[in-house]
Scaffold this motif. Structure first.
Motif, PDB file in Angstrom:
ATOM      1  N   MET A   1       0.829  -1.211   0.000  1.00  0.00           N
ATOM      2  CA  MET A   1       0.000   0.000   0.000  1.00  0.00           C
ATOM      3  C   MET A   1       0.860   1.255   0.000  1.00  0.00           C
ATOM      4  O   MET A   1       0.591   2.212  -0.712  1.00  0.00           O
ATOM      5  CB  MET A   1      -0.909  -0.015   1.231  1.00  0.00           C
ATOM      6  N   LEU A   2       1.924   1.264   0.832  1.00  0.00           N
ATOM      7  CA  LEU A   2       2.821   2.411   0.888  1.00  0.00           C
ATOM      8  C   LEU A   2       3.518   2.624  -0.449  1.00  0.00           C
ATOM      9  O   LEU A   2       3.668   3.767  -0.911  1.00  0.00           O
ATOM     10  CB  LEU A   2       3.845   2.215   1.999  1.00  0.00           C
ATOM     11  N   ALA A   3       3.926   1.532  -1.092  1.00  0.00           N
ATOM     12  CA  ALA A   3       4.590   1.647  -2.384  1.00  0.00           C
ATOM     13  C   ALA A   3       3.658   2.235  -3.432  1.00  0.00           C
ATOM     14  O   ALA A   3       4.065   3.068  -4.249  1.00  0.00           O
ATOM     15  CB  ALA A   3       5.098   0.274  -2.834  1.00  0.00           C
ATOM     16  N   ALA A   4       2.395   1.819  -3.417  1.00  0.00           N
ATOM     17  CA  ALA A   4       1.435   2.348  -4.383  1.00  0.00           C
ATOM     18  C   ALA A   4       1.212   3.844  -4.177  1.00  0.00           C
ATOM     19  O   ALA A   4       1.133   4.610  -5.146  1.00  0.00           O
ATOM     20  CB  ALA A   4       0.114   1.595  -4.265  1.00  0.00           C
ATOM     21  N   CYS A   5       1.153   4.277  -2.913  1.00  0.00           N
ATOM     22  CA  CYS A   5       0.985   5.704  -2.627  1.00  0.00           C
ATOM     23  C   CYS A   5       2.204   6.501  -3.089  1.00  0.00           C
ATOM     24  O   CYS A   5       2.068   7.586  -3.674  1.00  0.00           O
ATOM     25  CB  CYS A   5       0.748   5.914  -1.140  1.00  0.00           C
ATOM     26  N   LEU A   6       3.401   5.972  -2.843  1.00  0.00           N
ATOM     27  CA  LEU A   6       4.610   6.645  -3.293  1.00  0.00           C
ATOM     28  C   LEU A   6       4.661   6.728  -4.810  1.00  0.00           C
ATOM     29  O   LEU A   6       5.084   7.753  -5.378  1.00  0.00           O
ATOM     30  CB  LEU A   6       5.841   5.915  -2.762  1.00  0.00           C
ATOM     31  N   GLU A   7       4.235   5.659  -5.483  1.00  0.00           N
ATOM     32  CA  GLU A   7       4.230   5.669  -6.941  1.00  0.00           C
ATOM     33  C   GLU A   7       3.271   6.717  -7.493  1.00  0.00           C
ATOM     34  O   GLU A   7       3.625   7.476  -8.400  1.00  0.00           O
ATOM     35  CB  GLU A   7       3.863   4.280  -7.475  1.00  0.00           C
ATOM     36  N   LEU A   8       2.059   6.764  -6.947  1.00  0.00           N
ATOM     37  CA  LEU A   8       1.077   7.727  -7.439  1.00  0.00           C
ATOM     38  C   LEU A   8       1.525   9.164  -7.176  1.00  0.00           C
ATOM     39  O   LEU A   8       1.423  10.028  -8.051  1.00  0.00           O
ATOM     40  CB  LEU A   8      -0.282   7.463  -6.786  1.00  0.00           C
ATOM     41  N   LEU A   9       2.029   9.422  -5.971  1.00  0.00           N
ATOM     42  CA  LEU A   9       2.489  10.765  -5.644  1.00  0.00           C
ATOM     43  C   LEU A   9       3.694  11.161  -6.495  1.00  0.00           C
ATOM     44  O   LEU A   9       3.756  12.271  -7.042  1.00  0.00           O
ATOM     45  CB  LEU A   9       2.833  10.844  -4.163  1.00  0.00           C
ATOM     46  N   GLY A  10       4.656  10.250  -6.609  1.00  0.00           N
ATOM     47  CA  GLY A  10       5.832  10.538  -7.425  1.00  0.00           C
ATOM     48  C   GLY A  10       5.494  10.739  -8.884  1.00  0.00           C
ATOM     49  O   GLY A  10       6.029  11.645  -9.542  1.00  0.00           O
ATOM     50  N   LEU A  11       4.586   9.922  -9.401  1.00  0.00           N
ATOM     51  CA  LEU A  11       4.203  10.054 -10.804  1.00  0.00           C
ATOM     52  C   LEU A  11       3.472  11.373 -11.046  1.00  0.00           C
ATOM     53  O   LEU A  11       3.694  12.038 -12.074  1.00  0.00           O
ATOM     54  CB  LEU A  11       3.322   8.872 -11.216  1.00  0.00           C
ATOM     55  N   ALA A  12       2.605  11.778 -10.113  1.00  0.00           N
ATOM     56  CA  ALA A  12       1.890  13.053 -10.260  1.00  0.00           C
ATOM     57  C   ALA A  12       2.864  14.229 -10.266  1.00  0.00           C
ATOM     58  O   ALA A  12       2.746  15.157 -11.084  1.00  0.00           O
ATOM     59  CB  ALA A  12       0.866  13.202  -9.146  1.00  0.00           C
ATOM     60  N   LEU A  13       3.848  14.198  -9.367  1.00  0.00           N
ATOM     61  CA  LEU A  13       4.843  15.267  -9.328  1.00  0.00           C
ATOM     62  C   LEU A  13       5.684  15.300 -10.598  1.00  0.00           C
ATOM     63  O   LEU A  13       5.972  16.380 -11.138  1.00  0.00           O
ATOM     64  CB  LEU A  13       5.742  15.093  -8.103  1.00  0.00           C
ATOM     65  N   CYS A  14       6.060  14.124 -11.085  1.00  0.00           N
ATOM     66  CA  CYS A  14       6.907  14.067 -12.280  1.00  0.00           C
ATOM     67  C   CYS A  14       6.152  14.529 -13.526  1.00  0.00           C
ATOM     68  O   CYS A  14       6.711  15.241 -14.370  1.00  0.00           O
ATOM     69  CB  CYS A  14       7.431  12.644 -12.477  1.00  0.00           C
ATOM     70  N   VAL A  15       4.905  14.142 -13.651  1.00  0.00           N
ATOM     71  CA  VAL A  15       4.117  14.589 -14.809  1.00  0.00           C
ATOM     72  C   VAL A  15       3.937  16.104 -14.765  1.00  0.00           C
ATOM     73  O   VAL A  15       4.064  16.789 -15.793  1.00  0.00           O
ATOM     74  CB  VAL A  15       2.756  13.868 -14.831  1.00  0.00           C
ATOM     75  N   SER A  16       3.657  16.637 -13.575  1.00  0.00           N
ATOM     76  CA  SER A  16       3.534  18.090 -13.445  1.00  0.00           C
ATOM     77  C   SER A  16       4.851  18.781 -13.794  1.00  0.00           C
ATOM     78  O   SER A  16       4.862  19.815 -14.481  1.00  0.00           O
ATOM     79  CB  SER A  16       3.111  18.454 -12.024  1.00  0.00           C
TER      80      SER A  16
END
Length: 214
Positions: A1-16
């Motif tokens: 669960m923690l890994a999925a949250c880190l992935e989503l947050l990191g991906l959102a920041l990187c796309v932005s």
């Protein structure tokens, strides 16, 4: 669960960050007119970008012209063109790699391989941030040096434009997002991989010795 949250947050920041880097690349406001000495009241403002130069009149009218020759540009502008374009391309590649290895997709079945793919995507995002950060700092340094150079006439001096600040924000988002994606690769974030048990062998009750029973 923690890994999925880190992935989503990191991906959102990187796309932005990638989108902001593309915006900074296209904006003409890398260098703007410096209002000093007798230039406090002027009828027009000059903008210099990677691809065009613009003149903004005091009436609000704006005229832009594309740079005629790439070879006629300064070295910092030529390098900024190339590096920002490479950064944008790396951002698209990193997005594809990260989505392919994300836990919310089924492109890859093996969890260990998915973790390595996401980690690779984070590394590519960090490299993309470095590619966009180098020309920004180079350009800002040249602007500051020319501004404080007494041999440069006031009419030729420029200030740091909004595009450079946007680029710095993009680089920060890319670095932070890429770091989060790399952190999601750690065993502590993902938790232990599921244990595979060997199939049990069923035996009939007659195979047991009666002495095993009380």
């Amino acid at each position: 669960m923690l890994a999925a949250c880190l992935e989503l947050l990191g991906l959102a920041l990187c796309v932005s960050g990638s989108l902001l880097a593309m915006v900074a690349c296209g904006l003409p406001m890398w260098k703007v007119t410096a209002f000093i000495d007798s230039n406090i009241v002027v009828a027009q403002t000059l903008w210099d970008g990677l691809w065009m130069s613009c003149v903004v009149q005091s009436t609000g009218q704006m005229q832009c012209k594309l740079h005629d020759s790439v070879l006629a540009l300064a070295r910092d502008l030529q390098a900024a063109r190339a590096l920002t374009v490479v950064s944008a391309v790396l951002g698209v590649v990193a997005l594809t790699v990260t989505v392919a290895g994300a836990q919310c997709t089924n492109c890859i079945k093996d969890e260990a391989v998915k973790a390595k793919v996401v980690h690779a995507g984070g590394v590519v995002y960090i490299v993309s941030a470095l590619f966009v950060l180098v020309p920004l700092c180079w350009m800002a340094n040249n602007i500051i040096v020319d501004f404080h150079n007494p041999q440069v006439p006031p009419s030729k001096k420029r200030e740091i434009g909004a595009a450079i600040y946007i680029g710095w924000a993009a680089a920060a988002l890319l670095l932070l997002g890429g770091t989060l994606l790399c952190c999601s690769f750690s065993q502590g974030a993902r938790g232990p991989y599921p244990i595979k048990y060997a199939p049990t062998k069923t035996v009939s009750s007659g195979d047991f010795d009666k002495k095993n029973y009380v």
